[in-house]
Write a protein that holds these residues in place. Structure first.
Motif, PDB file in Angstrom:
ATOM      1  N   ALA A 164       0.889  -1.259  -0.018  1.00 26.70           N
ATOM      2  CA  ALA A 164       0.055   0.058  -0.092  1.00 26.70           C
ATOM      3  C   ALA A 164       0.860   1.372   0.017  1.00 26.70           C
ATOM      4  O   ALA A 164       0.602   2.236  -0.535  1.00 26.70           O
ATOM      5  N   LYS A 165       1.917   1.244   0.775  1.00 26.17           N
ATOM      6  CA  LYS A 165       2.911   2.347   0.808  1.00 26.17           C
ATOM      7  C   LYS A 165       3.576   2.760  -0.509  1.00 26.17           C
ATOM      8  O   LYS A 165       3.629   3.821  -1.060  1.00 26.17           O
ATOM      9  N   ILE A 166       3.954   1.687  -1.402  1.00 26.01           N
ATOM     10  CA  ILE A 166       4.509   1.776  -2.595  1.00 26.01           C
ATOM     11  C   ILE A 166       3.412   2.392  -3.682  1.00 26.01           C
ATOM     12  O   ILE A 166       3.683   3.375  -4.401  1.00 26.01           O
ATOM     13  N   PHE A 167       2.213   1.845  -3.304  1.00 33.03           N
ATOM     14  CA  PHE A 167       1.216   2.364  -4.311  1.00 33.03           C
ATOM     15  C   PHE A 167       0.964   3.963  -3.937  1.00 33.03           C
ATOM     16  O   PHE A 167       0.927   5.011  -4.804  1.00 33.03           O
ATOM     17  N   TYR A 168       1.080   4.284  -2.801  1.00 36.71           N
ATOM     18  CA  TYR A 168       1.043   5.739  -2.235  1.00 36.71           C
ATOM     19  C   TYR A 168       2.063   6.580  -2.790  1.00 36.71           C
ATOM     20  O   TYR A 168       1.969   7.495  -3.280  1.00 36.71           O
ATOM     21  N   ASN A 169       3.370   5.834  -2.622  1.00 39.11           N
ATOM     22  CA  ASN A 169       4.483   6.708  -3.062  1.00 39.11           C
ATOM     23  C   ASN A 169       4.457   7.087  -4.715  1.00 39.11           C
ATOM     24  O   ASN A 169       4.834   7.900  -5.050  1.00 39.11           O
ATOM     25  N   LEU A 170       3.773   5.982  -5.468  1.00 43.26           N
ATOM     26  CA  LEU A 170       3.717   6.104  -6.870  1.00 43.26           C
ATOM     27  C   LEU A 170       2.763   7.056  -7.150  1.00 43.26           C
ATOM     28  O   LEU A 170       2.938   8.028  -8.124  1.00 43.26           O
ATOM     29  N   ALA A 171       1.523   7.092  -6.420  1.00 47.43           N
ATOM     30  CA  ALA A 171       0.507   8.232  -6.660  1.00 47.43           C
ATOM     31  C   ALA A 171       1.310   9.615  -6.339  1.00 47.43           C
ATOM     32  O   ALA A 171       0.753  10.651  -7.331  1.00 47.43           O
ATOM     33  N   GLU A 172       1.838   9.893  -5.304  1.00 48.48           N
ATOM     34  CA  GLU A 172       2.368  11.136  -5.016  1.00 48.48           C
ATOM     35  C   GLU A 172       3.463  11.556  -6.116  1.00 48.48           C
ATOM     36  O   GLU A 172       3.327  12.572  -6.481  1.00 48.48           O
ATOM     37  N   ALA A 173       4.199  10.713  -6.391  1.00 47.94           N
ATOM     38  CA  ALA A 173       5.215  11.066  -7.627  1.00 47.94           C
ATOM     39  C   ALA A 173       4.495  11.291  -8.980  1.00 47.94           C
ATOM     40  O   ALA A 173       4.604  12.376  -9.502  1.00 47.94           O
TER      41      ALA A 173
END
Length: 288
Positions: A40-49
């Motif tokens: 979930a954190k990786i999805f969030y970091n990708l979304a933020e980028a």
């Protein structure tokens, strides 16, 4: 790595850092299993980028992809996760951006609330009230967005949101947090306008008692905490001269760091990593 590269972008404004951040996040999602605890954190970091690149490049495709990854993140995130408020808040900001593109300035319907705005307000409300273990700054900022986006359409209902905004203020500047965190919260959370906006909204619906309550609450928090943002050293010098000397040395090192010129785009990522290590060292000194 994805967060570190986004940090580089903030300093250098070099879009290549964001491109690499997106690339690393995509590769990480390919490698990790569906049951990986940090997926979930990786999805969030990708979304933020992707959201950051949208603001830089103005590509609607990046915004749409960011929204998709925010959604994927929240769907697999446990309800009791301490990052839930942060993720809901980020999703809400991305949705607001999409609404801005759908309804440019001057073309927003005046007669009724856009259905999408109602959903966005729900995201901010959830971020403010759910995931009580999340950092208080996200609860406060989410409650503030909940309030200011609702008050135009339903100022009476916005009173509830502003109640939470004012309730979070003392906790935002709590003496239980470290000095550096209180200073950052005071600077970046825009608390200076919170009680004023709350009072103006209360006056709009003729709740003058609420307006006075909001102003008094904001005034009390400000004066109780403002003096705690500085540390007098004269008493410390008398009680523990060695500790005061160490404190002064650390302060001097931090002053040197803040006086350096803004970092320019560097030639290689090795140099950037060296620069970031220095920034981390200064941050450690600050925390100490």
């Amino acid at each position: 790595m994805t967060q570190r590269l986004r940090g580089f972008y903030i300093i250098t404004q070099d879009i290549r850092d964001i491109d690499m951040s997106i690339s690393y996040a995509c590769k990480a999602l390919e490698i990790c299993s569906e049951k990986y605890s940090l997926r979930a954190k990786i999805f969030y970091n990708l979304a933020e980028a992707l959201f950051t690149r949208h603001y830089h490049m103005k590509k609607v495709e990046d915004l749409e992809e960011a929204l998709q990854n925010f959604d994927k993140c929240l769907k697999i995130l446990p309800n009791n996760n301490y990052l839930k408020a942060e993720y809901l808040f980020g999703f809400g900001l991305a949705q607001l951006r999409k609404l801005e593109l759908l309804c440019p300035s001057g073309k927003t319907p005046e007669s009724e609330m856009h259905p999408m705005l109602n959903e966005i307000i729900g995201q901010f409300k959830a971020a403010a009230l759910e995931a009580t273990s999340s950092p208080i700054a996200f609860h406060f900022c989410a409650a503030f967005q909940w309030a200011i986006n609702l008050q135009r359409w339903n100022p009476e209902a916005a009173l509830e949101a502003y109640d939470h905004v004012i309730k979070f203020l003392p906790r935002l500047k709590s003496m239980g947090t470290k000095l550096i965190k209180r200073q950052k919260a005071f600077k970046f959370s825009k608390t200076d306008g919170a009680s004023r906006n709350a009072a103006l909204n209360a006056i709009t619906v003729r709740r003058y008692d609420k307006a006075v309550e909001f102003l008094k609450a904001g005034h009390a928090v400000f004066w109780q905490q403002i003096l705690q943002l500085c540390i007098p050293t004269n008493e410390l010098r008398e009680a523990a001269p060695e500790l005061e000397a160490k404190f002064s040395q650390i302060s001097a090192e931090l002053d040197k760091g803040t006086l350096r010129k803004e970092v320019q785009a560097l030639g290689s990522h090795e140099e950037r990593l060296m620069q970031e290590e220095e920034i981390v060292q200064l941050g450690d000194l600050n925390e100490e």
